[in-house]
Design a protein around this motif. Structure first.
Motif, PDB file in Angstrom:
ATOM      1  N   UNK A  81       2.559  78.175  34.305  1.00 29.20           N
ATOM      2  CA  UNK A  81       3.917  78.728  34.374  1.00 29.20           C
ATOM      3  C   UNK A  81       4.902  77.825  33.636  1.00 29.20           C
ATOM      4  N   UNK A  82       4.753  76.512  33.822  1.00 26.92           N
ATOM      5  CA  UNK A  82       5.647  75.557  33.157  1.00 26.92           C
ATOM      6  C   UNK A  82       5.497  75.644  31.640  1.00 26.92           C
ATOM      7  N   UNK A  83       4.260  75.748  31.166  1.00 27.56           N
ATOM      8  CA  UNK A  83       4.029  75.846  29.723  1.00 27.56           C
ATOM      9  C   UNK A  83       4.593  77.148  29.166  1.00 27.56           C
TER      10      UNK A  83
ATOM     11  N   UNK B 184      13.169  78.809  36.349  1.00 28.22           N
ATOM     12  CA  UNK B 184      13.145  77.349  36.502  1.00 28.22           C
ATOM     13  C   UNK B 184      13.363  76.970  37.970  1.00 28.22           C
ATOM     14  N   UNK B 185      14.280  77.647  38.629  1.00 24.78           N
ATOM     15  CA  UNK B 185      14.518  77.371  40.051  1.00 24.78           C
ATOM     16  C   UNK B 185      13.251  77.643  40.862  1.00 24.78           C
ATOM     17  N   UNK B 186      12.575  78.729  40.546  1.00 28.11           N
ATOM     18  CA  UNK B 186      11.325  79.064  41.239  1.00 28.11           C
ATOM     19  C   UNK B 186      10.277  77.985  40.988  1.00 28.11           C
TER      20      UNK B 186
ATOM     21  N   UNK C 258      17.791  84.856  33.538  1.00 22.94           N
ATOM     22  CA  UNK C 258      16.426  85.021  34.053  1.00 22.94           C
ATOM     23  C   UNK C 258      15.650  83.711  33.924  1.00 22.94           C
ATOM     24  N   UNK C 259      15.851  83.005  32.830  1.00 21.26           N
ATOM     25  CA  UNK C 259      15.184  81.723  32.632  1.00 21.26           C
ATOM     26  C   UNK C 259      15.615  80.732  33.711  1.00 21.26           C
ATOM     27  N   UNK C 260      16.888  80.725  34.015  1.00 20.86           N
ATOM     28  CA  UNK C 260      17.421  79.839  35.043  1.00 20.86           C
ATOM     29  C   UNK C 260      16.758  80.128  36.393  1.00 20.86           C
TER      30      UNK C 260
ATOM     31  N   UNK D 202      10.718  74.864  40.175  1.00 21.85           N
ATOM     32  CA  UNK D 202      11.081  73.576  40.767  1.00 21.85           C
ATOM     33  C   UNK D 202      11.076  73.601  42.291  1.00 21.85           C
ATOM     34  N   UNK D 203      11.022  74.770  42.889  1.00 19.43           N
ATOM     35  CA  UNK D 203      11.106  74.875  44.351  1.00 19.43           C
ATOM     36  C   UNK D 203       9.973  74.143  45.061  1.00 19.43           C
ATOM     37  N   UNK D 204       8.853  73.956  44.378  1.00 15.16           N
ATOM     38  CA  UNK D 204       7.724  73.252  44.981  1.00 15.16           C
ATOM     39  C   UNK D 204       8.098  71.809  45.337  1.00 15.16           C
ATOM     40  N   UNK D 205       9.092  71.268  44.667  1.00 16.90           N
ATOM     41  CA  UNK D 205       9.470  69.867  44.872  1.00 16.90           C
ATOM     42  C   UNK D 205      10.595  69.685  45.890  1.00 16.90           C
ATOM     43  N   UNK D 206      11.012  70.773  46.550  1.00 15.78           N
ATOM     44  CA  UNK D 206      12.079  70.679  47.548  1.00 15.78           C
ATOM     45  C   UNK D 206      11.585  70.063  48.849  1.00 15.78           C
ATOM     46  N   UNK D 207      10.329  70.294  49.190  1.00 20.47           N
ATOM     47  CA  UNK D 207       9.775  69.845  50.460  1.00 20.47           C
ATOM     48  C   UNK D 207       8.827  68.674  50.208  1.00 20.47           C
TER      49      UNK D 207
END
Length: 67
Positions: free
Chosen positions: A46-48, A21-23, A16-18, A25-30
């Motif tokens: 969310x990051x904290x 993290x993917x969710x 679930x943590x993985x 980091x998704x902001x940095x895909x585009x």
């Protein structure tokens, strides 16, 4: 050698943590994405939260390995 004390629930928390993290980091895909100040605050919160969760998981993992 030490036997690792684990169970499906603990493993599932890592999975679930993985996904979280993917969710996050998704902001940095585009490279063309834009974000509002509120979105930045939300992302930081969310990051904290994930950082805190990961710290707790690391502590528990160490306990399960006998450290």
């Amino acid at each position: 050698m030490v036997k690792v004390k684990t169970d499906q629930d603990f493993f599932n928390r890592f999975r679930a943590f993985q996904i979280d993290i993917q969710h996050l980091s998704s902001i940095f895909q585009n490279p063309d994405i834009e974000i509002t100040p509120e979105g930045i605050r939300s992302w930081n919160q969310q990051a904290k939260n994930l950082q805190s969760i990961f710290d707790e998981m690391i502590d528990e993992a160490n306990e399960r390995m006998g450290n």
